[in-house]
Design an enzyme around this catalytic site. Sequence first.
Site, PDB file in Angstrom:
ATOM      1  N   LYS A  33     -31.195 -18.584 130.192  1.00 55.96           N
ATOM      2  CA  LYS A  33     -32.546 -19.145 130.137  1.00 55.96           C
ATOM      3  C   LYS A  33     -33.045 -19.003 131.558  1.00 55.96           C
ATOM      4  CE  LYS A  33     -31.751 -22.474 126.472  1.00 55.96           C
ATOM      5  NZ  LYS A  33     -31.783 -23.877 126.096  1.00 55.96           N
ATOM      6  N   HIS A  79     -36.003 -22.121 135.137  1.00 58.66           N
ATOM      7  CA  HIS A  79     -37.188 -22.803 134.673  1.00 58.66           C
ATOM      8  C   HIS A  79     -37.638 -23.792 135.736  1.00 58.66           C
ATOM      9  CE1 HIS A  79     -39.755 -25.108 132.032  1.00 58.66           C
ATOM     10  NE2 HIS A  79     -39.721 -24.054 131.260  1.00 58.66           N
ATOM     11  N   HIS A 129     -35.734 -26.963 136.418  1.00 59.22           N
ATOM     12  CA  HIS A 129     -34.541 -27.033 137.282  1.00 59.22           C
ATOM     13  C   HIS A 129     -34.918 -27.114 138.745  1.00 59.22           C
ATOM     14  CE1 HIS A 129     -31.955 -26.162 133.931  1.00 59.22           C
ATOM     15  NE2 HIS A 129     -32.729 -25.154 133.608  1.00 59.22           N
TER      16      HIS A 129
END
Length: 588
Positions: free
Chosen positions: A143, A146, A149
């Site tokens: 992933k 993002h 984070h």
Amino acid sequence: MASSLPSLPSVAGTDPSSSVFDAFRISIAKRIAEALEPLTLEQAYAGVDYGKKGEDFTVALPRFRLPGKVDELAKKVIDQFQADDFVASVKHDKAFLHFQLNTTSLIRETLTQIHHLGSQYGYNSSGKGKKVLIEYSSPNIAKSFHVGHLRSTIIGAFLANVYKTCGWEVISANYLGDWGTQFGLIAVGYEKYGSQEELQKDAIKHLFDIYVKINKDADADPEVKVEAAKFFRRMEDGDESALKNWREWRELSVKKYEVEYDRLNVHFDVYTGESKVGQKSIDDAIKRLDEMGLIDHHEGAKLVNLEKYKLGKAVVRKKDGTSIYLTRDIGGAVERYEKYKFDKMIYVISSQQDLHVAQFFKVLELMEFPWAKDLVHVNYGLVQGMSTRKGTVVFLNQIIKEATTVMHEQMQKNEEKYNAVEDPEMTSEELGITGIKIQDMTAKRINNYTFNWDRMLSFEGDTGPYLQYAHVRLASIGRKNPHLLPLPPPSEINIDALATSAHAREIAFLLGTYSDVVKTALKTHEPSGVVTFAFRLSHAISSAWETVIVKGEEDIEKAKARMWLYESARDVLAASMKLLSIRPLERM
């Protein structure tokens, strides 16, 4: 550092050789203790606080709980008071005594300490011999990085810097989401949509794209999820053919992350992850819980009942026998303690996970691990409305790219300055990243905040670009006045002109507070205090600019003293920025 001031008694927990204001506070405390027996020097010292509204230090007399009226106590101190090189005056105001420092000593001692300690100014040794492990960032493989984070990454990097500055040995750990049923999904998706070429080019993006596609398929066809679960089961059973691809994905993802972290000026000592927690540690944890009678059985699942601590019921094993986050976290914590023998372990995890973390800590405590008391959860609120200007949900590199472009356009507006910048691409990226970080760290970390493009990238007000501008301006003074450099040793600089300037005094006072700013950050785990300090210092410098001039000052002694003040301010502003993981720029 040899001080020119009279000698003082020592007070436990203070160190005037690294924190110049400790000496001034001891001098104030000594006067209080001598006038107000049986108060000890230590007790008096604990009562010396920073003043407000133009007062240097303030003592609230009622806190000492001494017999007699406050006015009488104040009179005792004032009657015995004699000005010296430390303290110039004292005044009584209701329940308070306000002390003003001797301006010449304040400026000379502070600037001299900064000169002698150099890049170690602000450091202390309170954590000497102690080890802290900080887990932060922890994105999921496959992933993209993002923005969710981002907060953990920025706050964690800040904490790592603060602990190092306070003498701790720091281990920065990135606990990757690199295990779980989603990898079964990706594996099924990879067979259908995967491309080795795309994978090599940008593993994170390619795996994310596959994840999105296969999830769509799974919504339409329940068989996909069944296949995925089977595949993950093979991974859990150690089937080499199932693990081979996964290993490559993990390795390529970590490489890609390292590039992203480097841009953010963040560095990890260890990339660990859910996959690294040994099955034995997980089984041992369940066994220990069982033996201690802490497990309840419910429809084949195993739970720990934490209701009496108002923490609900924590599932430690699902009914299909697979492990769950909590058990893995427990196994991981045990392994870490065995490996690192830390004195403290900090988890930087969003406040959405407060319950999970509280359950995790409580279970370790009930398992009677003595180090469970040394675990700390540093939590934070959410970033709301973080998307590109087109309104799509965002990966961090899109945000950085967009911020960089805007900054680059801003810089090009001043052609002469733009041409003097060696690497405009790097500079504009650094400005953009500073904007993102400062917007994130300005408020208390528990607060949610709304991501605001215009606010973040503005040069006006308390923003990242403004902070970089303040540093660049200080860095330019030396370039514009080469005839004053190198400066003579501190003892040969005449600071009389600084001592009569209220602006110079304000800057020197702020510089003197820096080591306390660091200690407070260690206590509160809040970056916002350091951000506030950096802005207060930048504003004080900006206010001094018109009157405390260097270029064009004909009196060379005055010019040198002012240059010394600005060079010191530049060093401390840079130190505070580095603490926040920001790279200070020389030109922009």
